[in-house]
Design a protein around this motif. Structure first.
Motif, PDB file in Angstrom:
ATOM      1  N   TYR A  73      39.443 -51.190  10.632  1.00  0.00           N
ATOM      2  CA  TYR A  73      38.989 -52.667  11.162  1.00  0.00           C
ATOM      3  C   TYR A  73      39.602 -53.419  10.919  1.00  0.00           C
ATOM      4  CZ  TYR A  73      35.063 -49.183  11.246  1.00  0.00           C
ATOM      5  OH  TYR A  73      33.908 -48.244  11.366  1.00  0.00           O
ATOM      6  N   ARG A  74      41.081 -53.684  10.480  1.00  0.00           N
ATOM      7  CA  ARG A  74      41.626 -54.388  10.486  1.00  0.00           C
ATOM      8  C   ARG A  74      41.169 -55.289   9.568  1.00  0.00           C
ATOM      9  NH1 ARG A  74      42.197 -53.051  15.539  1.00  0.00           N
ATOM     10  NH2 ARG A  74      44.412 -51.672  16.231  1.00  0.00           N
ATOM     11  N   ILE A  75      40.388 -55.279   8.366  1.00  0.00           N
ATOM     12  CA  ILE A  75      39.644 -56.171   7.632  1.00  0.00           C
ATOM     13  C   ILE A  75      40.375 -55.926   6.273  1.00  0.00           C
ATOM     14  CG2 ILE A  75      37.636 -57.347   6.273  1.00  0.00           C
ATOM     15  CD1 ILE A  75      36.433 -55.922   8.433  1.00  0.00           C
ATOM     16  N   PRO A  76      41.590 -56.996   5.749  1.00  0.00           N
ATOM     17  CA  PRO A  76      42.318 -56.346   4.611  1.00  0.00           C
ATOM     18  C   PRO A  76      41.172 -56.201   3.622  1.00  0.00           C
ATOM     19  CG  PRO A  76      42.565 -58.443   5.142  1.00  0.00           C
ATOM     20  CD  PRO A  76      41.783 -58.172   5.871  1.00  0.00           C
ATOM     21  N   LYS A  77      41.297 -55.224   2.392  1.00  0.00           N
ATOM     22  CA  LYS A  77      40.182 -55.179   1.632  1.00  0.00           C
ATOM     23  C   LYS A  77      40.433 -56.506   0.293  1.00  0.00           C
ATOM     24  CE  LYS A  77      41.598 -51.885  -1.421  1.00  0.00           C
ATOM     25  NZ  LYS A  77      41.899 -50.479  -2.081  1.00  0.00           N
ATOM     26  N   ARG A  78      40.985 -57.691   0.087  1.00  0.00           N
ATOM     27  CA  ARG A  78      40.941 -58.332  -0.929  1.00  0.00           C
ATOM     28  C   ARG A  78      39.564 -59.710   0.108  1.00  0.00           C
ATOM     29  NH1 ARG A  78      45.459 -59.406   1.851  1.00  0.00           N
ATOM     30  NH2 ARG A  78      45.651 -61.211   3.110  1.00  0.00           N
ATOM     31  N   GLU A  79      39.370 -59.555   1.094  1.00  0.00           N
ATOM     32  CA  GLU A  79      39.046 -60.341   1.899  1.00  0.00           C
ATOM     33  C   GLU A  79      37.005 -59.635   1.981  1.00  0.00           C
ATOM     34  OE1 GLU A  79      39.627 -61.206   5.687  1.00  0.00           O
ATOM     35  OE2 GLU A  79      42.018 -61.854   5.326  1.00  0.00           O
ATOM     36  N   ILE A  80      37.000 -59.060   1.904  1.00  0.00           N
ATOM     37  CA  ILE A  80      35.795 -57.281   2.054  1.00  0.00           C
ATOM     38  C   ILE A  80      35.515 -57.219   1.368  1.00  0.00           C
ATOM     39  CG2 ILE A  80      36.108 -55.665   2.366  1.00  0.00           C
ATOM     40  CD1 ILE A  80      34.574 -55.094   4.359  1.00  0.00           C
ATOM     41  N   ILE A  81      35.919 -56.691  -0.647  1.00  0.00           N
ATOM     42  CA  ILE A  81      35.426 -56.714  -1.642  1.00  0.00           C
ATOM     43  C   ILE A  81      34.358 -58.019  -2.354  1.00  0.00           C
ATOM     44  CG2 ILE A  81      35.940 -56.089  -4.192  1.00  0.00           C
ATOM     45  CD1 ILE A  81      36.518 -53.641  -2.171  1.00  0.00           C
ATOM     46  N   GLY A  82      33.609 -57.852  -2.252  1.00  0.00           N
ATOM     47  CA  GLY A  82      31.978 -58.447  -2.956  1.00  0.00           C
ATOM     48  C   GLY A  82      31.175 -59.353  -1.901  1.00  0.00           C
ATOM     49  N   GLN A  83      32.385 -59.019  -0.597  1.00  0.00           N
ATOM     50  CA  GLN A  83      31.000 -59.872   0.617  1.00  0.00           C
ATOM     51  C   GLN A  83      29.807 -58.804   1.054  1.00  0.00           C
ATOM     52  OE1 GLN A  83      31.787 -62.878   0.471  1.00  0.00           O
ATOM     53  NE2 GLN A  83      33.338 -62.939  -1.458  1.00  0.00           N
ATOM     54  N   PRO A  84      29.402 -59.697   1.108  1.00  0.00           N
ATOM     55  CA  PRO A  84      28.091 -58.534   1.988  1.00  0.00           C
ATOM     56  C   PRO A  84      28.887 -58.289   3.719  1.00  0.00           C
ATOM     57  CG  PRO A  84      27.274 -60.638   2.013  1.00  0.00           C
ATOM     58  CD  PRO A  84      28.718 -60.957   1.066  1.00  0.00           C
TER      59      PRO A  84
END
Length: 333
Positions: A167-178
């Motif tokens: 999905y080309r979404i870094p872990k640091r950006e999505i962890i903890g987010q909706p």
């Protein structure tokens, strides 16, 4: 680490501190100081006529210097709660209220064998949780599938490298987010699980126009409470593209086959199977003759198909019904 992973199944006696010091229930702070002098801190069991009454945890001995010397130790202790040393920790935690008392483990004869203080229990649970977390992370990073774990509110708790790549979404950006903030509405099956609480198996899904996946997912529940959901997604985008390319190629091949068949049906000479130089010269000559409106005499020995071989010459000429005669036949006058 293996003990930490099977923590809840361990007998509670394995986690307890061995019994080292037992004192009467009316012991004062001053007497306890004397009993502990020159030795490492240990938990102390206070008994009344041999029955466990209270526990003064080893972790609290550093505070003895601040307590009045004549103060009863029981006043600063935790109530003692006896449990069989063979019981699994999970059973003890379900039946008791951890943190409100100290567990005194007893052997088969009912004799105190060890002490499990809240602090000691907390350290064991913390180590078990950290070991379990390490195991989950290792499992998630070992698989080639995208792994997603969300809590009951839809916030991302786990997002592995395969998910980052797909999905080309870094872990640091999505962890903890909706997770809903990163995908179009209706494109997230893991959120549907939170609402329906129904597992899915091998479900084809298109979360994005350029991504095709097969999902295995399930809600995470404990004692009827929804904790979140986990999803494994196998990326089949390359397979879908190959299927589409193969379908296009097959369609093109069918078109070519139809065109070839149509061409052969229009060519009266297509039925001639011979490919030798002599046959090719004869066919070439016959094509020239077929383009003219002349009478043709074919000669040859008997049995060489003089009657059938000239038929392809008739249709293209557009002339008489049968302008060709073998050498053994004579046109009527």
């Amino acid at each position: 680490m293996s003990n930490a992973l099977r923590l809840l199944m361990q007998p509670v006696g394995d986690l307890a501190e061995p019994m080292r010091l037992t004192l009467p229930v009316d012991t004062t702070v001053n007497r306890l100081r004397s009993a502990l002098a020159g030795r490492e801190p240990v938990s102390v069991l206070l008994v009344d006529q041999g029955e466990p009454v209270a526990v003064f945890p080893a972790e609290w001995t550093r505070f003895l210097q601040y307590l009045p010397p004549d103060m009863p130790v029981r006043a600063a202790s935790l109530p003692a709660r006896c449990v069989a040393e063979t019981l699994p920790l999970e059973t003890v935690l379900r039946e008791e209220s951890p943190g409100q008392a100290a567990y005194v483990t007893v052997d088969d004869a009912g004799k105190p064998a060890g002490i499990l203080t809240p602090d000691r229990l907390f350290r064991a649970l913390r180590n078990g949780a950290m070991a379990l977390s390490a195991l989950v992370d290792a499992l998630a990073e070992t698989t080639s599938d995208a792994v997603t774990v969300v809590d009951a509110s839809g916030r991302v708790l786990l997002w592995n490298r395969a998910a980052e790549a797909i999905y080309r979404i870094p872990k640091r950006e999505i962890i903890g987010q909706p997770i809903a903030s990163f995908f179009p509405a209706g494109a997230i099956k893991v959120l549907e699980l939170l609402e329906r609480r129904v597992p899915v198996r091998r479900l084809y899904h298109v979360p994005r126009p350029d991504r095709h996946v097969v999902i295995d997912a399930a809600p995470v529940e404990h004692d009827g409470e929804l904790l979140g959901a986990v999803a494994f997604e196998e990326d089949i985008s390359d397979l879908v593209r190959l299927r589409d390319e193969l379908s296009t190629a097959q369609s093109h091949l069918r078109s070519l086959q139809e065109a070839i068949t149509h061409t052969r049906n229009d060519d009266p000479f297509a039925a001639i199977r011979g490919r030798s130089p002599l046959v090719k010269r004869v066919v070439a000559m016959a094509r020239k003759v077929a383009a003219t409106d002349v009478t043709v005499l074919i000669t040859g020995e008997s049995g060489v198909a003089k009657s059938s071989s000239p038929r392809p010459c008739i249709a293209p000429a557009g002339g008489p019904r049968d302008p060709l005669w073998p050498s053994t036949a004579r046109p009527s006058r």
